[in-house]
Design an enzyme around this catalytic site. Structure first.
Site, PDB file in Angstrom:
ATOM      1  CE  LYS A   1      17.085  72.860  22.902  1.00 51.44           C
ATOM      2  NZ  LYS A   1      16.980  74.081  23.705  1.00 51.44           N
TER       3      LYS A   1
ATOM      4  CD  GLN B   1      14.224  76.482  24.409  1.00 51.14           C
ATOM      5  OE1 GLN B   1      14.647  75.344  24.482  1.00 51.14           O
ATOM      6  NE2 GLN B   1      14.828  77.413  23.675  1.00 51.14           N
TER       7      GLN B   1
ATOM      8  CG  ASP C   1      20.963  74.667  28.355  1.00 47.90           C
ATOM      9  OD1 ASP C   1      21.482  74.152  27.346  1.00 47.90           O
ATOM     10  OD2 ASP C   1      19.789  75.083  28.389  1.00 47.90           O
TER      11      ASP C   1
END
Ligand code: NDP
Length: 279
Positions: free
Chosen positions: A49, A93, A116
């Protein structure tokens, strides 16, 4: 032979378009990533990422927390990032170390920075068809359908796996394009029967050998989200690619399918968050 859906190439195209937009419009998006604990796979995802951010021109900041972090400490970091005006997107994460409540943490992320799309506000908006941050994996899959002109209207789509990050948001995405959607899970009575009826199969289980090639209808579109290691330690999906290729009309490989698309759509969401916040 089926058409192999090249997620790697499409993801590159999306990143290049974003880079061009960021440069042309002088955008200054910034992503904060929280990595808690020492899960080796998470470290790899986070590195990928950060590389993508660098390529697109997104500023990237990483917050590494030890596995011993307490819930209050995690929440207080999220609050700090929520209040930091420089930061447009916050990514937590997963998985978190045992004892930490990830949903409570997602709930705390400012919905405007929830790149997200896991905050209940964005989950709700997606479900009722309003503009929201779409979770990156289902979003990437929808982009693949679009790129390859795979028409979803009236098609029977079967998703195997009902996680909050893949299976459930995938339902809303497919419904928005008028597919008829079935979602299967570990308590589904006859998985083979469900999958055999599918024009579109999406496997998001995280285990090989549950969806097998003999379950796949001739001509079905096969999307493999799974990321597993085979006996030689190589990355592979949930479905046997070679065997499923004999039945499918379109198929995604692992690696090079859904994985790179997930990261490209994260980049897309960070740029969107920046634009929304600076309107
Ligand atoms: P979860 O573990 O959260 O969910 C797995 C799902 O599979 C559950 O709904 C579970 O059912 C279902 N399942 C397990 N066993 C069976 C079975 N025997 N029959 C039918 N269903 C079953 O996984 P995630 O959704 O987080 O991830 C799934 C996979 O996708 C993983 O390999 C992950 O690494 C990968 N992934 C890949 C991404 C990418 O970008 N390529 C992004 C995100 C994930 P139940 O709910 O009943 O337990």
């Amino acid at each position: 032979m089926p058409v192999i859906i090249d997620g790697k190439e499409l993801a590159k195209e999306i990143r290049m378009n974003l880079k061009e937009k960021v440069e042309r419009e002088g955008l200054k998006p910034k992503l904060a990533v929280i990595l808690c604990g020492d899960d080796p796979a998470s470290a790899v995802y986070v590195r990928n990422k950060s590389r993508a951010c660098e390529e697109v021109g997104i500023k990237y900041e990483e917050y590494k927390l030890p596995a011993t972090t307490k819930q209050e400490e995690l929440i207080s970091l999220i609050d700090k990032l929520n209040n930091d005006n420089e930061i447009d997107g916050i990514l937590l994460q997963s998985p978190l170390p045992k004892g930490l409540d990830i949903q409570e943490a997602f709930n705390r992320i400012d919905e405007k920075k929830d790149v997200d799309g896991f905050n209940p506000y964005n989950v709700g908006k997606l479900t009722i068809g309003q503009d929201s941050f779409v979770p990156c994996t289902p979003y990437g899959i929808m982009k693949m359908f679009e790129k390859y002109n795979i028409d979803l209207e009236g098609k029977k789509a079967v998703i195997v796996g009902r996680s909050n990050i893949v299976g459930k948001p995938m339902v809303a995405c497919l419904l928005s394009k008028n597919a008829t959607v079935t979602i299967c899970h570990s308590k589904t009575k006859d998985l083979a029967k469900e999958v055999k009826e599918a024009d579109i199969v999406i496997a998001a289980i995280g285990r090989r050998g549950i969806v097998t090639a003999d379950m796949i209808k001739d001509g079905a579109v096969v999307i493999d989200v799974g990321m597993n290691r085979n006996d030689e330690g190589k990355l592979c999906g949930d479905i046997d690619f070679g065997a499923a290729s004999k039945k499918a009309s379109y198929i995604t490989p692992v690696p090079g399918g859904v994985g790179p698309m997930t990261i490209a759509m994260l980049m897309n969401n960070v740029v969107k968050a920046y634009e929304n916040r600076h309107k």
